[in-house]
Scaffold this motif. Structure first.
Motif, PDB file in Angstrom:
ATOM      1  N   SER A  97       0.744  -1.058  -0.065  1.00  0.00           N
ATOM      2  CA  SER A  97       0.066  -0.062   0.036  1.00  0.00           C
ATOM      3  C   SER A  97       0.938   1.318   0.037  1.00  0.00           C
ATOM      4  O   SER A  97       0.366   2.171  -0.785  1.00  0.00           O
ATOM      5  N   LEU A  98       1.844   1.295   0.633  1.00  0.00           N
ATOM      6  CA  LEU A  98       2.855   2.490   0.735  1.00  0.00           C
ATOM      7  C   LEU A  98       3.464   2.611  -0.507  1.00  0.00           C
ATOM      8  O   LEU A  98       3.543   3.717  -1.140  1.00  0.00           O
ATOM      9  N   PHE A  99       3.908   1.705  -1.103  1.00  0.00           N
ATOM     10  CA  PHE A  99       4.662   1.779  -2.518  1.00  0.00           C
ATOM     11  C   PHE A  99       3.578   2.047  -3.605  1.00  0.00           C
ATOM     12  O   PHE A  99       3.717   2.785  -4.383  1.00  0.00           O
ATOM     13  N   MET A 100       2.377   1.535  -3.199  1.00  0.00           N
ATOM     14  CA  MET A 100       1.329   2.054  -4.411  1.00  0.00           C
ATOM     15  C   MET A 100       1.089   3.461  -4.054  1.00  0.00           C
ATOM     16  O   MET A 100       0.779   4.133  -5.320  1.00  0.00           O
ATOM     17  N   GLY A 101       1.080   4.160  -3.179  1.00  0.00           N
ATOM     18  CA  GLY A 101       0.929   5.393  -3.032  1.00  0.00           C
ATOM     19  C   GLY A 101       2.036   6.237  -3.401  1.00  0.00           C
ATOM     20  O   GLY A 101       1.943   7.460  -3.835  1.00  0.00           O
ATOM     21  N   LEU A 102       3.229   5.534  -3.602  1.00  0.00           N
ATOM     22  CA  LEU A 102       4.412   6.359  -3.943  1.00  0.00           C
ATOM     23  C   LEU A 102       4.568   6.140  -5.539  1.00  0.00           C
ATOM     24  O   LEU A 102       5.683   6.826  -6.011  1.00  0.00           O
ATOM     25  N   LEU A 103       3.909   5.358  -6.208  1.00  0.00           N
ATOM     26  CA  LEU A 103       3.991   5.140  -7.678  1.00  0.00           C
ATOM     27  C   LEU A 103       3.879   6.537  -8.430  1.00  0.00           C
ATOM     28  O   LEU A 103       2.867   7.230  -8.261  1.00  0.00           O
ATOM     29  N   PRO A 104       4.474   6.488  -9.491  1.00  0.00           N
ATOM     30  CA  PRO A 104       4.442   7.859 -10.547  1.00  0.00           C
ATOM     31  C   PRO A 104       3.423   7.193 -11.343  1.00  0.00           C
ATOM     32  O   PRO A 104       3.171   6.120 -11.659  1.00  0.00           O
ATOM     33  N   THR A 105       2.712   8.148 -11.962  1.00  0.00           N
ATOM     34  CA  THR A 105       1.549   8.032 -12.851  1.00  0.00           C
ATOM     35  C   THR A 105       2.326   7.556 -14.440  1.00  0.00           C
ATOM     36  O   THR A 105       3.347   7.704 -14.534  1.00  0.00           O
ATOM     37  N   GLY A 111       6.228   5.759 -17.596  1.00  0.00           N
ATOM     38  CA  GLY A 111       5.564   5.490 -18.790  1.00  0.00           C
ATOM     39  C   GLY A 111       4.872   4.405 -18.272  1.00  0.00           C
ATOM     40  O   GLY A 111       4.034   4.056 -17.611  1.00  0.00           O
ATOM     41  N   ILE A 112       4.829   3.243 -19.165  1.00  0.00           N
ATOM     42  CA  ILE A 112       4.252   2.062 -18.958  1.00  0.00           C
ATOM     43  C   ILE A 112       4.389   1.192 -17.797  1.00  0.00           C
ATOM     44  O   ILE A 112       3.569   0.457 -17.474  1.00  0.00           O
ATOM     45  N   TRP A 113       5.555   1.345 -17.219  1.00  0.00           N
ATOM     46  CA  TRP A 113       5.963   0.536 -16.061  1.00  0.00           C
ATOM     47  C   TRP A 113       5.063   1.013 -14.968  1.00  0.00           C
ATOM     48  O   TRP A 113       5.137   0.375 -13.963  1.00  0.00           O
ATOM     49  N   ALA A 114       4.217   2.244 -15.062  1.00  0.00           N
ATOM     50  CA  ALA A 114       3.487   2.618 -13.853  1.00  0.00           C
ATOM     51  C   ALA A 114       2.514   1.414 -13.621  1.00  0.00           C
ATOM     52  O   ALA A 114       2.116   0.820 -12.496  1.00  0.00           O
ATOM     53  N   PRO A 115       1.789   1.342 -14.917  1.00  0.00           N
ATOM     54  CA  PRO A 115       0.700   0.349 -14.542  1.00  0.00           C
ATOM     55  C   PRO A 115       1.099  -1.120 -14.237  1.00  0.00           C
ATOM     56  O   PRO A 115       0.458  -2.003 -13.674  1.00  0.00           O
ATOM     57  N   VAL A 116       2.295  -1.184 -14.896  1.00  0.00           N
ATOM     58  CA  VAL A 116       2.892  -2.839 -14.647  1.00  0.00           C
ATOM     59  C   VAL A 116       3.248  -2.906 -12.964  1.00  0.00           C
ATOM     60  O   VAL A 116       3.102  -3.849 -12.265  1.00  0.00           O
ATOM     61  N   LEU A 117       3.627  -1.824 -12.542  1.00  0.00           N
ATOM     62  CA  LEU A 117       4.282  -1.883 -11.023  1.00  0.00           C
ATOM     63  C   LEU A 117       2.997  -1.858 -10.194  1.00  0.00           C
ATOM     64  O   LEU A 117       2.852  -2.534  -9.074  1.00  0.00           O
ATOM     65  N   LEU A 118       1.792  -1.093 -10.747  1.00  0.00           N
ATOM     66  CA  LEU A 118       0.510  -1.187 -10.205  1.00  0.00           C
ATOM     67  C   LEU A 118      -0.063  -2.631  -9.950  1.00  0.00           C
ATOM     68  O   LEU A 118      -0.415  -2.998  -8.892  1.00  0.00           O
ATOM     69  N   VAL A 119       0.183  -3.387 -10.801  1.00  0.00           N
ATOM     70  CA  VAL A 119      -0.412  -4.587 -11.008  1.00  0.00           C
ATOM     71  C   VAL A 119       0.485  -5.543 -10.020  1.00  0.00           C
ATOM     72  O   VAL A 119      -0.219  -6.473  -9.227  1.00  0.00           O
ATOM     73  N   ILE A 120       1.621  -5.311 -10.007  1.00  0.00           N
ATOM     74  CA  ILE A 120       2.526  -6.283  -9.147  1.00  0.00           C
ATOM     75  C   ILE A 120       2.228  -6.109  -7.609  1.00  0.00           C
ATOM     76  O   ILE A 120       2.167  -6.764  -6.754  1.00  0.00           O
ATOM     77  N   LEU A 121       2.071  -4.627  -7.481  1.00  0.00           N
ATOM     78  CA  LEU A 121       1.707  -4.399  -6.025  1.00  0.00           C
ATOM     79  C   LEU A 121       0.239  -4.838  -5.676  1.00  0.00           C
ATOM     80  O   LEU A 121       0.020  -5.136  -4.489  1.00  0.00           O
ATOM     81  N   ARG A 122      -0.783  -4.801  -6.637  1.00  0.00           N
ATOM     82  CA  ARG A 122      -2.137  -5.211  -6.289  1.00  0.00           C
ATOM     83  C   ARG A 122      -1.960  -6.840  -6.183  1.00  0.00           C
ATOM     84  O   ARG A 122      -2.613  -7.427  -5.387  1.00  0.00           O
ATOM     85  N   LEU A 123      -1.202  -7.488  -7.022  1.00  0.00           N
ATOM     86  CA  LEU A 123      -0.954  -9.027  -6.678  1.00  0.00           C
ATOM     87  C   LEU A 123      -0.350  -9.379  -5.224  1.00  0.00           C
ATOM     88  O   LEU A 123      -0.777 -10.207  -4.629  1.00  0.00           O
TER      89      LEU A 123
END
Length: 136
Positions: A97-105, A111-123
């Motif tokens: 949750s902490l890293f999700m809040g710190l993710l760049p958009t 760029g495209i790594w933002a949604p990829v990292l979001l998916v990883i953190l969600r997993l």
């Protein structure tokens, strides 16, 4: 004589309640903020497409819950008991949750790594939520 079984059960139930409450709060807050967070990570000219991508990411957390349950159930049985395993999924959820809040958009530096990292953190969130239920 030590602590009574009723007191131990009360402490375990209270810890389980607070752990589950905090994890579900993190888990469902992600769903409530779909219209705010979705366009930041999945920009599209069609808002429906953005929401579909966002809720697909939301669903990945649910897909990981059984895997987290199996892993943490096994870990609790084989390694030091469920009591010592209890904090691991809670800490995992907190860091995800902490890293999700710190993710760049998406429009940020990654760029495209933002949604990829979001998916990883969600997993990781789904994995830890499934584990917390079993261990508690």
């Amino acid at each position: 004589m030590g602590r009574s079984i009723i007191k131990l059960a009360y402490e375990a139930s209270l810890a389980s309640f607070f752990g589950t409450f905090l994890e579900f709060y993190d888990f469902t807050l992600f769903g409530f903020l779909a219209t705010i967070i979705g366009p930041l990570f999945f920009p599209s000219t069609n808002p429906t497409t953005t929401l579909l991508y966002y809720f697909a990411v939301f669903g990945t957390g649910f897909a990981m819950r059984p895997i987290g349950s199996l892993f943490f159930g096994w870990l609790g049985d084989k390694w030091g008991g469920r009591r010592s395993t209890f904090m691991i999924p809670i800490i995992l959820m907190a860091f995800a949750s902490l890293f999700m809040g710190l993710l760049p958009t998406y429009g940020g530096e990654v760029g495209i790594w933002a949604p990829v990292l979001l998916v990883i953190l969600r997993l990781i969130q789904g994995f830890s939520l499934g584990g917390e239920w079993v261990v508690a």
